[in-house]
Design an enzyme around this catalytic site. Structure first.
Site, PDB file in Angstrom:
ATOM      1  CG  HIS A 184      29.737 -21.325   4.497  1.00 24.40           C
ATOM      2  ND1 HIS A 184      29.736 -21.151   5.860  1.00 24.40           N
ATOM      3  CD2 HIS A 184      31.039 -21.440   4.133  1.00 24.40           C
ATOM      4  CE1 HIS A 184      30.977 -21.164   6.309  1.00 24.40           C
ATOM      5  NE2 HIS A 184      31.792 -21.339   5.282  1.00 24.40           N
ATOM      6  CG  ASP A 193      28.870 -24.431   7.617  1.00 24.19           C
ATOM      7  OD1 ASP A 193      27.750 -23.906   7.498  1.00 24.19           O
ATOM      8  OD2 ASP A 193      29.827 -23.889   8.173  1.00 24.19           O
ATOM      9  N   GLY A 225      21.051  -8.733   7.715  1.00 24.67           N
ATOM     10  CA  GLY A 225      19.845  -8.983   6.933  1.00 24.67           C
ATOM     11  C   GLY A 225      19.950  -8.567   5.482  1.00 24.67           C
ATOM     12  CB  SER A 226      22.691  -7.344   3.298  1.00 28.45           C
ATOM     13  OG  SER A 226      23.669  -8.349   3.346  1.00 28.45           O
ATOM     14  CD  GLU A 237      27.207 -14.274   1.285  1.00 26.41           C
ATOM     15  OE1 GLU A 237      26.237 -14.536   2.014  1.00 26.41           O
ATOM     16  OE2 GLU A 237      28.294 -13.865   1.729  1.00 26.41           O
ATOM     17  CE  LYS A 256      22.274 -17.304  19.071  1.00 30.85           C
ATOM     18  NZ  LYS A 256      23.242 -17.494  20.162  1.00 30.85           N
TER      19      LYS A 256
HETATM   20  C1  GRF Z   1      26.716 -13.641   4.925  1.00 29.16           C
HETATM   21  O1  GRF Z   1      28.054 -13.528   4.530  1.00 29.16           O
HETATM   22  C2  GRF Z   1      26.320 -15.089   4.989  1.00 29.16           C
HETATM   23  O2  GRF Z   1      26.960 -15.887   4.062  1.00 29.16           O
HETATM   24  C3  GRF Z   1      26.766 -15.483   6.359  1.00 29.16           C
HETATM   25  O3  GRF Z   1      26.515 -14.349   7.164  1.00 29.16           O
HETATM   26  C4  GRF Z   1      26.512 -13.174   6.352  1.00 29.16           C
HETATM   27  C5  GRF Z   1      25.193 -12.522   6.577  1.00 29.16           C
HETATM   28  O4  GRF Z   1      25.082 -11.245   6.061  1.00 29.16           O
HETATM   29  N1  GRF Z   1      26.123 -16.701   6.780  1.00 29.16           N
HETATM   30  P1  GRF Z   1      23.651 -10.543   6.061  1.00 29.16           P
HETATM   31  O5  GRF Z   1      23.058 -10.666   7.450  1.00 29.16           O
HETATM   32  O6  GRF Z   1      22.801 -11.230   5.046  1.00 29.16           O
HETATM   33  O7  GRF Z   1      23.899  -9.106   5.721  1.00 29.16           O
END
Ligand code: GRF
Length: 212
Positions: free
Chosen positions: A118, A159, A21-22, A188, A100
């Site tokens: 992604h 994707d 959930g970061s 991200e 999912k």
């Molecule tokens: C991220 O690297 C995102 O790109 C991928 O899963 C990871 C999720 O990290 N789909 P978080 O749950 O947001 O910490």
């Protein structure tokens, strides 16, 4: 989406996550700090023990656990996710580490208004089975000099929805899966909120991508 007085769009976000959930927390922080003009409405998770749950609750957001545990029938789960998003008046669905596939009713209702992030430069290093550490391991095994982050619209193929924005991240000599993953994840956290703000201020028009 409803236009706001300055001509931009009020984004009412429904965030879905599976584990850490970061990214969700970074988006919510950007909203709270005024860097992103959007309203996080609800967080849906498929794992009731995930750190994402604590992060959502710490941010004061409603957390809903919806999964094959709460709804063993996939059609019922799809209906519950859609009902929850609609109940919170969500107009943009943000997949943030959601592992999912969404069901057909949710996909149809929010077509063109579901985003995913992604951790690589799609169309390479994506598709079924390409998630988490596997992505970074494949990038390193191929000897790439750069990787990155892709934000795309979600359709029914893994994707493969239209790409909205990409950010490049260097692969450094000596990188391991862990060091590359950490560098990409840091990107991200900035880039998802920044791209959402470009949608909020009208710089990115989702309707222009929806038919692609
Ligand atoms: C991220 O690297 C995102 O790109 C991928 O899963 C990871 C999720 O990290 N789909 P978080 O749950 O947001 O910490």
């Amino acid at each position: 989406m409803s236009p706001s007085p300055n001509g931009s769009h009020i984004l009412r976000l429904g965030l879905l996550c599976s584990h850490g959930g970061s990214n969700m927390a970074a988006i919510v922080a950007a909203c709270q700090e005024g860097r992103l003009h959007a309203e996080p409405r609800v967080v849906i998770g498929n794992n009731s023990h995930a750190p994402a749950r604590e992060r959502a609750e710490a941010a004061g957001l409603p957390w809903k656990h919806l999964s094959s545990v709460t709804h063993p029938d996939p059609a019922a789960l799809d209906a519950a996710i859609l009902e929850t998003l609609r109940a919170y008046d969500v107009n943009l669905v943000v997949l943030a580490g959601y592992m999912k596939k969404l069901g057909p009713r949710t996909l149809a209702h929010y077509r063109g208004r579901i985003l995913n992030i992604h951790p690589a430069l799609l169309p390479t290093y994506g598709g079924r089975g390409m998630y988490g550490e596997r992505v970074h391991a494949a990038v390193l095994a191929a000897g790439e000099r750069e990787s990155g982050v892709t934000i795309h619209l979600v359709n029914d193929a893994y994707d493969q929805g239209p790409i909205l924005a990409q950010c490049r991240v260097p692969v450094e000599p000596g990188d391991t899966v862990e060091t590359l993953a950490a560098r990409v994840l840091a990107c991200e956290h900035q880039f998802y909120a920044a791209t959402l703000e470009r949608i909020a201020n009208g710089e990115i028009e989702l309707s222009a991508f929806a038919g692609r």
